[in-house]
Design a protein around this motif. Structure first.
Motif, PDB file in Angstrom:
ATOM      1  N   ASP A   1     109.156 105.002  20.111  1.00  0.00           N
ATOM      2  CA  ASP A   1     109.026 106.183  20.966  1.00  0.00           C
ATOM      3  C   ASP A   1     108.196 107.271  20.289  1.00  0.00           C
ATOM      4  O   ASP A   1     107.358 107.920  20.921  1.00  0.00           O
ATOM      5  N   GLU A   2     108.447 107.463  19.002  1.00  0.00           N
ATOM      6  CA  GLU A   2     107.702 108.490  18.272  1.00  0.00           C
ATOM      7  C   GLU A   2     106.378 107.967  17.734  1.00  0.00           C
ATOM      8  O   GLU A   2     105.525 108.750  17.329  1.00  0.00           O
ATOM      9  N   GLY A   3     106.214 106.673  17.729  1.00  0.00           N
ATOM     10  CA  GLY A   3     104.970 106.089  17.259  1.00  0.00           C
ATOM     11  C   GLY A   3     104.958 105.835  15.763  1.00  0.00           C
ATOM     12  O   GLY A   3     105.846 106.267  15.019  1.00  0.00           O
ATOM     13  N   TYR A   4     103.944 105.124  15.316  1.00  0.00           N
ATOM     14  CA  TYR A   4     103.801 104.804  13.892  1.00  0.00           C
ATOM     15  C   TYR A   4     102.324 104.760  13.553  1.00  0.00           C
ATOM     16  O   TYR A   4     101.457 104.761  14.444  1.00  0.00           O
ATOM     17  N   SER A   5     102.026 104.701  12.261  1.00  0.00           N
ATOM     18  CA  SER A   5     100.634 104.683  11.826  1.00  0.00           C
ATOM     19  C   SER A   5     100.512 103.891  10.522  1.00  0.00           C
ATOM     20  O   SER A   5     101.226 102.911  10.330  1.00  0.00           O
ATOM     21  N   TYR A   6      99.657 104.356   9.627  1.00  0.00           N
ATOM     22  CA  TYR A   6      99.311 103.600   8.423  1.00  0.00           C
ATOM     23  C   TYR A   6     100.529 103.214   7.587  1.00  0.00           C
ATOM     24  O   TYR A   6     100.561 102.148   6.969  1.00  0.00           O
ATOM     25  N   ARG A   7     101.550 104.059   7.558  1.00  0.00           N
ATOM     26  CA  ARG A   7     102.650 103.808   6.621  1.00  0.00           C
ATOM     27  C   ARG A   7     103.555 102.669   7.060  1.00  0.00           C
ATOM     28  O   ARG A   7     104.415 102.247   6.295  1.00  0.00           O
ATOM     29  N   ALA A   8     103.341 102.154   8.265  1.00  0.00           N
ATOM     30  CA  ALA A   8     104.034 100.925   8.654  1.00  0.00           C
ATOM     31  C   ALA A   8     103.553  99.769   7.773  1.00  0.00           C
ATOM     32  O   ALA A   8     104.341  98.886   7.405  1.00  0.00           O
ATOM     33  N   ASP A   9     102.272  99.753   7.436  1.00  0.00           N
ATOM     34  CA  ASP A   9     101.747  98.746   6.508  1.00  0.00           C
ATOM     35  C   ASP A   9     102.369  98.897   5.129  1.00  0.00           C
ATOM     36  O   ASP A   9     102.594  97.898   4.426  1.00  0.00           O
ATOM     37  N   VAL A  10     102.635 100.122   4.713  1.00  0.00           N
ATOM     38  CA  VAL A  10     103.197 100.362   3.382  1.00  0.00           C
ATOM     39  C   VAL A  10     104.590  99.748   3.284  1.00  0.00           C
ATOM     40  O   VAL A  10     104.951  99.151   2.259  1.00  0.00           O
ATOM     41  N   TRP A  11     105.398  99.882   4.338  1.00  0.00           N
ATOM     42  CA  TRP A  11     106.718  99.246   4.342  1.00  0.00           C
ATOM     43  C   TRP A  11     106.574  97.735   4.146  1.00  0.00           C
ATOM     44  O   TRP A  11     107.301  97.130   3.343  1.00  0.00           O
ATOM     45  N   SER A  12     105.648  97.121   4.871  1.00  0.00           N
ATOM     46  CA  SER A  12     105.435  95.676   4.747  1.00  0.00           C
ATOM     47  C   SER A  12     105.050  95.301   3.322  1.00  0.00           C
ATOM     48  O   SER A  12     105.494  94.271   2.798  1.00  0.00           O
ATOM     49  N   CYS A  13     104.225  96.132   2.686  1.00  0.00           N
ATOM     50  CA  CYS A  13     103.865  95.884   1.276  1.00  0.00           C
ATOM     51  C   CYS A  13     105.101  95.954   0.390  1.00  0.00           C
ATOM     52  O   CYS A  13     105.238  95.186  -0.578  1.00  0.00           O
ATOM     53  N   GLY A  14     106.022  96.880   0.699  1.00  0.00           N
ATOM     54  CA  GLY A  14     107.253  96.976  -0.071  1.00  0.00           C
ATOM     55  C   GLY A  14     108.109  95.730   0.062  1.00  0.00           C
ATOM     56  O   GLY A  14     108.696  95.252  -0.916  1.00  0.00           O
ATOM     57  N   VAL A  15     108.188  95.175   1.271  1.00  0.00           N
ATOM     58  CA  VAL A  15     108.938  93.936   1.477  1.00  0.00           C
ATOM     59  C   VAL A  15     108.310  92.798   0.684  1.00  0.00           C
ATOM     60  O   VAL A  15     109.010  91.984   0.067  1.00  0.00           O
ATOM     61  N   ILE A  16     106.991  92.731   0.670  1.00  0.00           N
ATOM     62  CA  ILE A  16     106.286  91.681  -0.078  1.00  0.00           C
ATOM     63  C   ILE A  16     106.555  91.808  -1.569  1.00  0.00           C
ATOM     64  O   ILE A  16     106.846  90.814  -2.253  1.00  0.00           O
ATOM     65  N   LEU A  17     106.470  93.026  -2.104  1.00  0.00           N
ATOM     66  CA  LEU A  17     106.740  93.223  -3.529  1.00  0.00           C
ATOM     67  C   LEU A  17     108.193  92.879  -3.846  1.00  0.00           C
ATOM     68  O   LEU A  17     108.480  92.245  -4.873  1.00  0.00           O
ATOM     69  N   PHE A  18     109.111  93.292  -3.011  1.00  0.00           N
ATOM     70  CA  PHE A  18     110.526  92.979  -3.191  1.00  0.00           C
ATOM     71  C   PHE A  18     110.721  91.461  -3.285  1.00  0.00           C
ATOM     72  O   PHE A  18     111.438  90.957  -4.160  1.00  0.00           O
ATOM     73  N   ALA A  19     110.071  90.717  -2.382  1.00  0.00           N
ATOM     74  CA  ALA A  19     110.202  89.259  -2.377  1.00  0.00           C
ATOM     75  C   ALA A  19     109.608  88.638  -3.633  1.00  0.00           C
ATOM     76  O   ALA A  19     110.169  87.683  -4.190  1.00  0.00           O
ATOM     77  N   MET A  20     108.480  89.145  -4.100  1.00  0.00           N
ATOM     78  CA  MET A  20     107.877  88.592  -5.310  1.00  0.00           C
ATOM     79  C   MET A  20     108.752  88.824  -6.536  1.00  0.00           C
ATOM     80  O   MET A  20     108.824  87.985  -7.432  1.00  0.00           O
ATOM     81  N   LEU A  21     109.427  89.970  -6.585  1.00  0.00           N
ATOM     82  CA  LEU A  21     110.227  90.311  -7.763  1.00  0.00           C
ATOM     83  C   LEU A  21     111.622  89.712  -7.731  1.00  0.00           C
ATOM     84  O   LEU A  21     112.192  89.402  -8.782  1.00  0.00           O
ATOM     85  N   LEU A  22     112.193  89.521  -6.529  1.00  0.00           N
ATOM     86  CA  LEU A  22     113.594  89.112  -6.432  1.00  0.00           C
ATOM     87  C   LEU A  22     113.802  87.815  -5.665  1.00  0.00           C
ATOM     88  O   LEU A  22     114.928  87.312  -5.613  1.00  0.00           O
ATOM     89  N   ALA A  23     112.749  87.277  -5.060  1.00  0.00           N
ATOM     90  CA  ALA A  23     112.811  85.971  -4.388  1.00  0.00           C
ATOM     91  C   ALA A  23     113.704  85.957  -3.164  1.00  0.00           C
ATOM     92  O   ALA A  23     114.218  84.912  -2.786  1.00  0.00           O
ATOM     93  N   PHE A  24     113.938  87.094  -2.539  1.00  0.00           N
ATOM     94  CA  PHE A  24     114.548  87.122  -1.216  1.00  0.00           C
ATOM     95  C   PHE A  24     114.051  88.370  -0.510  1.00  0.00           C
ATOM     96  O   PHE A  24     113.481  89.267  -1.138  1.00  0.00           O
ATOM     97  N   LEU A  25     114.235  88.417   0.785  1.00  0.00           N
ATOM     98  CA  LEU A  25     113.751  89.546   1.571  1.00  0.00           C
ATOM     99  C   LEU A  25     114.870  90.568   1.755  1.00  0.00           C
ATOM    100  O   LEU A  25     116.030  90.205   1.938  1.00  0.00           O
TER     101      LEU A  25
END
Length: 429
Positions: free
Chosen positions: A234-258
Protein backbone atom coordinates in the motif's frame (compact mmCIF):
# COMPACT_ATOMS: atom_id res chain seq x y z
CA UNK A 1 -1.07 -47.11 -40.34
CA UNK A 2 -1.14 -48.89 -43.72
CA UNK A 3 -3.64 -51.41 -42.38
CA UNK A 4 -5.84 -48.49 -41.30
CA UNK A 5 -5.71 -47.09 -44.83
CA UNK A 6 -6.60 -50.48 -46.29
CA UNK A 7 -9.56 -50.79 -43.95
CA UNK A 8 -10.78 -47.37 -45.00
CA UNK A 9 -10.57 -48.29 -48.70
CA UNK A 10 -12.37 -51.57 -48.10
CA UNK A 11 -15.33 -49.96 -46.37
CA UNK A 12 -17.71 -48.75 -49.09
CA UNK A 13 -19.50 -46.16 -46.99
CA UNK A 14 -16.34 -44.15 -46.39
CA UNK A 15 -15.82 -41.27 -48.76
CA UNK A 16 -12.55 -40.27 -50.36
CA UNK A 17 -12.24 -37.50 -47.77
CA UNK A 18 -12.25 -40.09 -45.01
CA UNK A 19 -9.52 -42.01 -46.83
CA UNK A 20 -7.50 -38.80 -47.05
CA UNK A 21 -8.00 -38.24 -43.33
CA UNK A 22 -6.70 -41.72 -42.57
CA UNK A 23 -3.66 -41.13 -44.76
CA UNK A 24 -3.06 -37.80 -42.99
CA UNK A 25 -3.24 -39.44 -39.57
CA UNK A 26 -0.83 -42.14 -40.73
CA UNK A 27 1.68 -39.56 -41.96
CA UNK A 28 1.31 -37.55 -38.73
CA UNK A 29 2.00 -40.62 -36.61
CA UNK A 30 5.03 -41.39 -38.75
CA UNK A 31 6.35 -37.81 -38.31
CA UNK A 32 5.87 -38.01 -34.54
CA UNK A 33 7.83 -41.27 -34.44
CA UNK A 34 10.67 -39.68 -36.42
CA UNK A 35 10.71 -36.65 -34.10
CA UNK A 36 10.80 -38.88 -31.04
CA UNK A 37 13.73 -40.88 -32.41
CA UNK A 38 15.53 -37.62 -33.28
CA UNK A 39 15.08 -36.26 -29.75
CA UNK A 40 16.27 -39.53 -28.26
CA UNK A 41 19.43 -39.39 -30.36
CA UNK A 42 20.01 -35.73 -29.46
CA UNK A 43 20.17 -36.52 -25.72
CA UNK A 44 19.52 -32.92 -24.70
CA UNK A 45 21.66 -31.30 -27.42
CA UNK A 46 20.37 -28.68 -29.85
CA UNK A 47 20.74 -28.92 -33.61
CA UNK A 48 23.61 -26.95 -35.09
CA UNK A 49 22.11 -23.70 -36.35
CA UNK A 50 22.97 -20.03 -36.58
CA UNK A 51 21.24 -17.08 -34.92
CA UNK A 52 21.74 -13.72 -36.69
CA UNK A 53 24.35 -15.44 -38.88
CA UNK A 54 26.79 -15.17 -36.01
CA UNK A 55 25.86 -17.28 -32.99
CA UNK A 56 25.96 -21.05 -33.39
CA UNK A 57 23.54 -22.75 -30.98
CA UNK A 58 25.18 -26.14 -30.55
CA UNK A 59 25.72 -26.83 -26.89
CA UNK A 60 23.94 -28.78 -24.22
CA UNK A 61 21.23 -27.35 -22.03
CA UNK A 62 22.63 -25.66 -18.91
CA UNK A 63 19.34 -25.09 -17.14
CA UNK A 64 15.60 -24.65 -17.41
CA UNK A 65 13.40 -21.77 -16.31
CA UNK A 66 9.68 -21.16 -16.15
CA UNK A 67 9.29 -20.58 -19.92
CA UNK A 68 12.65 -21.33 -21.46
CA UNK A 69 16.13 -22.71 -21.14
CA UNK A 70 19.78 -21.69 -21.35
CA UNK A 71 22.06 -23.52 -23.76
CA UNK A 72 25.71 -23.21 -24.73
CA UNK A 73 26.53 -21.49 -28.01
CA UNK A 74 29.49 -20.14 -29.95
CA UNK A 75 30.20 -16.65 -31.25
CA UNK A 76 31.60 -17.28 -34.74
CA UNK A 77 32.64 -13.62 -35.06
CA UNK A 78 34.87 -13.94 -32.00
CA UNK A 79 36.74 -17.08 -32.89
CA UNK A 80 34.22 -19.49 -31.43
CA UNK A 81 33.98 -17.83 -28.01
CA UNK A 82 31.50 -19.76 -25.86
CA UNK A 83 28.33 -17.89 -24.91
CA UNK A 84 25.09 -18.67 -23.13
CA UNK A 85 21.83 -18.45 -25.08
CA UNK A 86 18.62 -17.92 -23.13
CA UNK A 87 15.83 -19.26 -25.38
CA UNK A 88 12.22 -18.46 -24.46
CA UNK A 89 9.19 -19.66 -26.42
CA UNK A 90 6.92 -16.79 -27.38
CA UNK A 91 3.32 -17.24 -26.28
CA UNK A 92 0.60 -16.00 -23.99
CA UNK A 93 2.82 -15.93 -20.91
CA UNK A 94 5.85 -14.32 -22.55
CA UNK A 95 5.89 -11.89 -25.43
CA UNK A 96 8.54 -10.25 -27.51
CA UNK A 97 8.15 -6.77 -26.00
CA UNK A 98 8.69 -8.09 -22.46
CA UNK A 99 11.81 -9.98 -23.43
CA UNK A 100 13.23 -7.05 -25.38
CA UNK A 101 12.67 -4.95 -22.27
CA UNK A 102 14.60 -7.46 -20.16
CA UNK A 103 17.54 -7.42 -22.59
CA UNK A 104 17.49 -3.60 -22.70
CA UNK A 105 17.58 -3.35 -18.90
CA UNK A 106 20.54 -5.73 -18.75
CA UNK A 107 22.39 -3.55 -21.26
CA UNK A 108 21.56 -0.43 -19.27
CA UNK A 109 22.76 -2.10 -16.07
CA UNK A 110 25.97 -3.42 -17.62
CA UNK A 111 28.81 -3.85 -15.14
CA UNK A 112 31.40 -6.46 -14.25
CA UNK A 113 28.95 -8.05 -11.78
CA UNK A 114 25.98 -8.23 -14.16
CA UNK A 115 25.81 -10.97 -16.78
CA UNK A 116 26.76 -9.29 -20.08
CA UNK A 117 24.33 -9.30 -23.02
CA UNK A 118 25.81 -9.67 -26.52
CA UNK A 119 22.68 -9.77 -28.65
CA UNK A 120 18.98 -10.57 -28.73
CA UNK A 121 16.16 -11.16 -31.18
CA UNK A 122 13.46 -13.50 -32.50
CA UNK A 123 14.48 -16.88 -33.87
CA UNK A 124 11.98 -19.58 -34.99
CA UNK A 125 9.13 -18.20 -32.80
CA UNK A 126 11.50 -18.03 -29.87
CA UNK A 127 13.22 -15.07 -28.31
CA UNK A 128 16.95 -15.48 -27.78
CA UNK A 129 19.15 -13.45 -25.44
CA UNK A 130 22.81 -14.19 -26.10
CA UNK A 131 24.78 -13.49 -22.96
CA UNK A 132 27.96 -14.21 -21.08
CA UNK A 133 28.47 -17.89 -20.33
CA UNK A 134 28.48 -18.62 -16.60
CA UNK A 135 29.54 -22.25 -16.56
CA UNK A 136 30.33 -22.73 -12.85
CA UNK A 137 26.75 -23.02 -11.65
CA UNK A 138 24.53 -21.17 -9.21
CA UNK A 139 25.72 -19.75 -5.93
CA UNK A 140 22.71 -21.49 -4.37
CA UNK A 141 23.99 -24.89 -5.43
CA UNK A 142 27.37 -24.13 -3.88
CA UNK A 143 25.69 -23.29 -0.55
CA UNK A 144 23.60 -26.45 -0.77
CA UNK A 145 26.67 -28.59 -1.32
CA UNK A 146 29.01 -26.97 1.21
CA UNK A 147 26.67 -25.57 3.84
CA UNK A 148 27.88 -22.38 5.52
CA UNK A 149 30.70 -20.91 3.43
CA UNK A 150 32.55 -19.14 6.22
CA UNK A 151 33.08 -15.41 6.45
CA UNK A 152 36.04 -15.17 4.08
CA UNK A 153 34.33 -16.96 1.17
CA UNK A 154 30.99 -15.26 1.83
CA UNK A 155 32.69 -11.86 1.97
CA UNK A 156 34.13 -12.30 -1.52
CA UNK A 157 30.79 -13.21 -3.06
CA UNK A 158 28.79 -10.63 -1.12
CA UNK A 159 31.20 -7.83 -2.00
CA UNK A 160 30.59 -8.53 -5.68
CA UNK A 161 26.84 -8.81 -5.15
CA UNK A 162 26.38 -5.57 -3.20
CA UNK A 163 28.68 -3.68 -5.57
CA UNK A 164 26.60 -4.93 -8.49
CA UNK A 165 23.32 -4.00 -6.77
CA UNK A 166 24.68 -0.55 -5.86
CA UNK A 167 25.50 -0.04 -9.54
CA UNK A 168 21.98 -1.12 -10.56
CA UNK A 169 20.48 1.41 -8.18
CA UNK A 170 22.84 4.13 -9.40
CA UNK A 171 21.44 3.75 -12.94
CA UNK A 172 17.80 3.61 -11.78
CA UNK A 173 17.22 -0.16 -11.91
CA UNK A 174 15.61 -2.32 -9.20
CA UNK A 175 16.10 -6.04 -9.72
CA UNK A 176 13.21 -7.26 -7.51
CA UNK A 177 14.16 -10.95 -7.70
CA UNK A 178 17.59 -11.25 -6.11
CA UNK A 179 18.17 -14.73 -4.72
CA UNK A 180 20.86 -17.40 -4.60
CA UNK A 181 19.49 -19.04 -7.76
CA UNK A 182 19.87 -15.79 -9.72
CA UNK A 183 23.56 -15.44 -8.89
CA UNK A 184 25.78 -17.36 -11.28
CA UNK A 185 29.46 -18.17 -10.89
CA UNK A 186 32.20 -18.00 -13.50
CA UNK A 187 36.00 -17.84 -13.76
CA UNK A 188 36.44 -21.02 -11.80
CA UNK A 189 33.75 -20.13 -9.28
CA UNK A 190 35.43 -16.95 -8.07
CA UNK A 191 33.44 -14.33 -10.02
CA UNK A 192 29.74 -13.63 -9.46
CA UNK A 193 27.20 -12.47 -12.05
CA UNK A 194 23.65 -11.23 -11.45
CA UNK A 195 21.15 -12.71 -13.92
CA UNK A 196 17.42 -12.78 -14.71
CA UNK A 197 16.05 -9.24 -15.01
CA UNK A 198 12.57 -10.37 -16.02
CA UNK A 199 10.98 -8.69 -12.99
CA UNK A 200 13.30 -5.69 -12.90
CA UNK A 201 11.96 -2.14 -12.93
CA UNK A 202 13.77 0.82 -14.47
CA UNK A 203 13.10 4.44 -13.62
CA UNK A 204 13.23 6.91 -16.48
CA UNK A 205 16.09 9.42 -16.37
CA UNK A 206 15.35 13.11 -15.96
CA UNK A 207 16.90 15.78 -18.16
CA UNK A 208 17.96 17.61 -15.00
CA UNK A 209 19.75 14.53 -13.68
CA UNK A 210 18.61 11.68 -11.51
CA UNK A 211 15.53 9.57 -12.17
CA UNK A 212 11.75 9.94 -12.04
CA UNK A 213 11.43 7.76 -8.95
CA UNK A 214 8.14 6.74 -7.37
CA UNK A 215 7.02 3.95 -5.02
CA UNK A 216 6.34 0.59 -6.66
CA UNK A 217 3.29 -1.45 -5.70
CA UNK A 218 3.60 -4.64 -7.72
CA UNK A 219 3.86 -7.67 -5.45
CA UNK A 220 6.41 -9.89 -7.12
CA UNK A 221 9.65 -11.74 -6.55
CA UNK A 222 10.52 -14.93 -4.67
CA UNK A 223 8.75 -15.70 -1.43
CA UNK A 224 11.76 -16.39 0.80
CA UNK A 225 13.69 -13.31 -0.37
CA UNK A 226 11.05 -10.59 -0.81
CA UNK A 227 11.21 -7.61 1.57
CA UNK A 228 8.47 -6.93 4.16
CA UNK A 229 7.25 -3.85 2.31
CA UNK A 230 6.61 -5.97 -0.80
CA UNK A 231 4.00 -7.91 1.19
CA UNK A 232 2.27 -4.69 2.23
CA UNK A 233 2.51 -2.69 -1.00
CA UNK A 234 0.00 0.00 0.00
CA UNK A 235 2.80 2.40 0.87
CA UNK A 236 5.02 1.15 -1.91
CA UNK A 237 8.67 0.13 -2.02
CA UNK A 238 11.84 1.05 -3.86
CA UNK A 239 15.57 0.27 -4.00
CA UNK A 240 15.84 -0.97 -0.42
CA UNK A 241 13.67 -3.98 -1.19
CA UNK A 242 16.73 -5.29 -3.06
CA UNK A 243 18.86 -4.62 0.02
CA UNK A 244 16.66 -6.91 2.13
CA UNK A 245 17.10 -9.67 -0.46
CA UNK A 246 20.88 -9.18 -0.29
CA UNK A 247 20.65 -9.58 3.49
CA UNK A 248 18.81 -12.89 3.10
CA UNK A 249 21.49 -14.09 0.66
CA UNK A 250 24.32 -13.13 3.02
CA UNK A 251 22.51 -14.78 5.94
CA UNK A 252 22.21 -18.01 3.91
CA UNK A 253 25.87 -17.98 2.91
CA UNK A 254 27.01 -17.51 6.51
CA UNK A 255 24.54 -19.79 8.31
CA UNK A 256 23.26 -22.20 5.63
CA UNK A 257 19.57 -21.54 6.24
CA UNK A 258 17.15 -18.77 5.38
CA UNK A 259 16.01 -16.40 8.14
CA UNK A 260 12.29 -16.36 7.24
CA UNK A 261 9.80 -18.23 5.09
CA UNK A 262 8.19 -14.95 4.12
CA UNK A 263 8.69 -11.50 5.59
CA UNK A 264 5.19 -11.05 7.00
CA UNK A 265 3.84 -11.27 10.54
CA UNK A 266 2.00 -14.49 9.65
CA UNK A 267 5.45 -16.13 9.70
CA UNK A 268 6.55 -16.49 13.32
CA UNK A 269 10.23 -16.41 12.25
CA UNK A 270 9.77 -12.94 10.83
CA UNK A 271 7.78 -11.90 13.91
CA UNK A 272 10.71 -12.96 16.10
CA UNK A 273 13.17 -10.93 14.02
CA UNK A 274 10.90 -7.88 14.13
CA UNK A 275 10.48 -8.21 17.91
CA UNK A 276 14.25 -8.59 18.36
CA UNK A 277 14.89 -5.37 16.44
CA UNK A 278 12.37 -3.45 18.52
CA UNK A 279 14.15 -4.60 21.68
CA UNK A 280 17.62 -3.88 20.27
CA UNK A 281 18.66 -7.54 20.00
CA UNK A 282 20.83 -9.04 17.26
CA UNK A 283 18.89 -10.50 14.34
CA UNK A 284 21.35 -13.39 14.00
CA UNK A 285 21.15 -14.25 17.70
CA UNK A 286 17.34 -14.23 17.51
CA UNK A 287 17.39 -16.60 14.53
CA UNK A 288 19.89 -18.96 16.15
CA UNK A 289 18.16 -19.02 19.54
CA UNK A 290 15.33 -21.16 18.15
CA UNK A 291 17.95 -23.67 16.98
CA UNK A 292 19.86 -23.67 20.27
CA UNK A 293 22.99 -22.92 18.26
CA UNK A 294 25.92 -20.75 19.37
CA UNK A 295 26.72 -17.49 17.61
CA UNK A 296 29.89 -18.09 15.59
CA UNK A 297 29.95 -14.95 13.47
CA UNK A 298 32.18 -11.93 13.99
CA UNK A 299 30.65 -8.73 15.35
CA UNK A 300 31.08 -6.81 12.05
CA UNK A 301 29.23 -9.59 10.16
CA UNK A 302 26.35 -9.47 12.64
CA UNK A 303 26.22 -5.67 12.42
CA UNK A 304 25.98 -5.80 8.62
CA UNK A 305 23.20 -8.39 8.75
CA UNK A 306 21.33 -6.23 11.28
CA UNK A 307 21.52 -3.27 8.90
CA UNK A 308 20.51 -5.27 5.81
CA UNK A 309 17.57 -7.03 7.48
CA UNK A 310 15.90 -4.05 9.09
CA UNK A 311 12.15 -4.62 8.86
CA UNK A 312 11.62 -0.86 8.52
CA UNK A 313 12.87 0.08 5.03
CA UNK A 314 13.53 3.69 6.09
CA UNK A 315 15.99 2.36 8.71
CA UNK A 316 17.58 -0.15 6.33
CA UNK A 317 21.02 0.61 4.96
CA UNK A 318 21.29 1.62 1.30
CA UNK A 319 23.17 -0.55 -1.17
CA UNK A 320 25.84 2.14 -1.61
CA UNK A 321 26.44 2.37 2.16
CA UNK A 322 26.39 -1.40 2.55
CA UNK A 323 29.12 -1.72 -0.07
CA UNK A 324 31.34 0.46 2.16
CA UNK A 325 30.71 -1.52 5.37
CA UNK A 326 33.74 -2.31 7.52
CA UNK A 327 33.15 -6.09 7.32
CA UNK A 328 33.79 -6.03 3.57
CA UNK A 329 37.17 -4.43 4.17
CA UNK A 330 38.22 -6.95 6.81
CA UNK A 331 41.01 -9.35 5.97
CA UNK A 332 40.53 -12.58 7.90
CA UNK A 333 38.25 -12.42 10.89
CA UNK A 334 38.60 -16.07 11.77
CA UNK A 335 35.28 -15.72 13.54
CA UNK A 336 33.28 -18.24 11.53
CA UNK A 337 33.58 -21.91 10.83
CA UNK A 338 33.32 -23.28 7.29
CA UNK A 339 30.65 -25.61 8.65
CA UNK A 340 27.18 -24.72 9.75
CA UNK A 341 26.67 -23.66 13.36
CA UNK A 342 26.41 -26.49 15.81
CA UNK A 343 22.87 -27.80 16.03
CA UNK A 344 21.78 -26.41 12.67
CA UNK A 345 21.44 -28.05 9.29
CA UNK A 346 24.50 -28.00 7.05
CA UNK A 347 22.38 -27.48 3.96
CA UNK A 348 19.63 -25.22 2.71
CA UNK A 349 16.25 -26.86 2.35
CA UNK A 350 13.95 -24.58 0.45
CA UNK A 351 13.77 -21.88 3.09
CA UNK A 352 12.71 -24.09 6.01
CA UNK A 353 16.22 -24.37 7.35
CA UNK A 354 16.09 -28.15 7.62
CA UNK A 355 15.21 -28.46 11.32
CA UNK A 356 12.19 -30.29 12.60
CA UNK A 357 12.08 -27.96 15.60
CA UNK A 358 10.93 -25.15 13.32
CA UNK A 359 8.19 -27.34 11.90
CA UNK A 360 7.07 -28.46 15.34
CA UNK A 361 6.95 -24.82 16.40
CA UNK A 362 4.70 -24.13 13.41
CA UNK A 363 2.34 -26.90 14.42
CA UNK A 364 2.13 -25.81 18.05
CA UNK A 365 1.62 -22.19 16.96
CA UNK A 366 -1.21 -23.26 14.65
CA UNK A 367 0.33 -21.65 11.58
CA UNK A 368 -1.73 -22.20 8.45
CA UNK A 369 0.28 -24.07 5.85
CA UNK A 370 -2.53 -23.50 3.37
CA UNK A 371 -2.25 -19.72 3.75
CA UNK A 372 1.45 -19.91 2.94
CA UNK A 373 0.98 -22.18 -0.05
CA UNK A 374 -1.58 -19.87 -1.62
CA UNK A 375 1.17 -17.31 -2.10
CA UNK A 376 3.25 -19.83 -4.02
CA UNK A 377 3.14 -21.10 -7.54
CA UNK A 378 3.84 -24.77 -8.27
CA UNK A 379 7.61 -24.19 -8.11
CA UNK A 380 7.73 -22.06 -4.99
CA UNK A 381 7.72 -18.50 -6.31
CA UNK A 382 5.44 -15.61 -5.53
CA UNK A 383 2.70 -14.89 -8.00
CA UNK A 384 2.14 -11.38 -9.27
CA UNK A 385 -1.03 -9.82 -7.87
CA UNK A 386 -0.88 -6.49 -9.67
CA UNK A 387 0.03 -5.87 -13.31
CA UNK A 388 -0.42 -2.08 -13.07
CA UNK A 389 3.24 -1.39 -13.76
CA UNK A 390 3.20 -3.20 -17.08
CA UNK A 391 5.92 -5.61 -15.96
CA UNK A 392 5.67 -9.35 -15.92
CA UNK A 393 6.45 -12.28 -13.68
CA UNK A 394 8.14 -15.52 -14.57
CA UNK A 395 8.15 -18.54 -12.27
CA UNK A 396 11.77 -19.24 -11.45
CA UNK A 397 13.18 -22.64 -10.85
CA UNK A 398 14.55 -23.44 -7.44
CA UNK A 399 15.88 -26.60 -5.85
CA UNK A 400 13.14 -28.91 -4.50
CA UNK A 401 13.03 -28.96 -0.67
CA UNK A 402 14.00 -32.61 -0.33
CA UNK A 403 15.82 -32.24 2.99
CA UNK A 404 12.84 -30.71 4.78
CA UNK A 405 10.51 -33.39 3.45
CA UNK A 406 12.91 -36.11 4.64
CA UNK A 407 13.02 -34.62 8.12
CA UNK A 408 9.23 -34.42 8.23
CA UNK A 409 8.83 -38.05 7.25
CA UNK A 410 11.52 -39.24 9.64
CA UNK A 411 10.15 -37.46 12.71
CA UNK A 412 6.50 -37.67 11.66
CA UNK A 413 5.83 -34.07 12.59
CA UNK A 414 3.86 -33.21 9.47
CA UNK A 415 0.16 -34.01 10.00
CA UNK A 416 -1.51 -36.06 7.33
CA UNK A 417 -4.88 -34.84 6.15
CA UNK A 418 -7.58 -36.83 4.43
CA UNK A 419 -7.36 -36.41 0.70
CA UNK A 420 -3.75 -35.22 0.76
CA UNK A 421 -1.49 -36.87 -1.76
CA UNK A 422 2.33 -36.73 -1.69
CA UNK A 423 2.41 -33.49 -3.69
CA UNK A 424 0.06 -31.72 -1.27
CA UNK A 425 2.04 -32.88 1.76
CA UNK A 426 5.27 -31.77 0.10
CA UNK A 427 3.81 -28.34 -0.66
CA UNK A 428 2.67 -27.90 2.94
CA UNK A 429 6.13 -28.96 4.13
Amino acid sequence: SLWAVADCVGMRFLSLNAVADCVGHALARFAICLAGMSLQRARGRHSITLFKNRYKITGETLGFGGFGQVVVGEDTARGGRLVGAKIVSLGKLSNEAQLRREAAIMRRAASKHVCAVYGSGVWHNRFVIVQELCSDGELGKLVQERGALGEDAARGYFHQLIDGVAHLHSVGVIHRDLKLENLMLTHGGTALRIIDFGLAHEYLPLTTGGFAEFPLHKRCGSLFYAAPEVYTPDEGYSYRADVWSCGVILFAMLLAFLPVDHAAHTDWRYAEIHKAQLSGRCVVAAALSRRHAPLQLSQPACELLNQLLRTDPSARVSSADASEHAWLGAENTGGASVHACEGSSAHLSGGLGGLASDLERDLHAGESFAATSRSLSHDGTMTVLDEAEGSWSTPHRRTPPLTAASVCRALDVLPRRNGDGPSQRKLRA
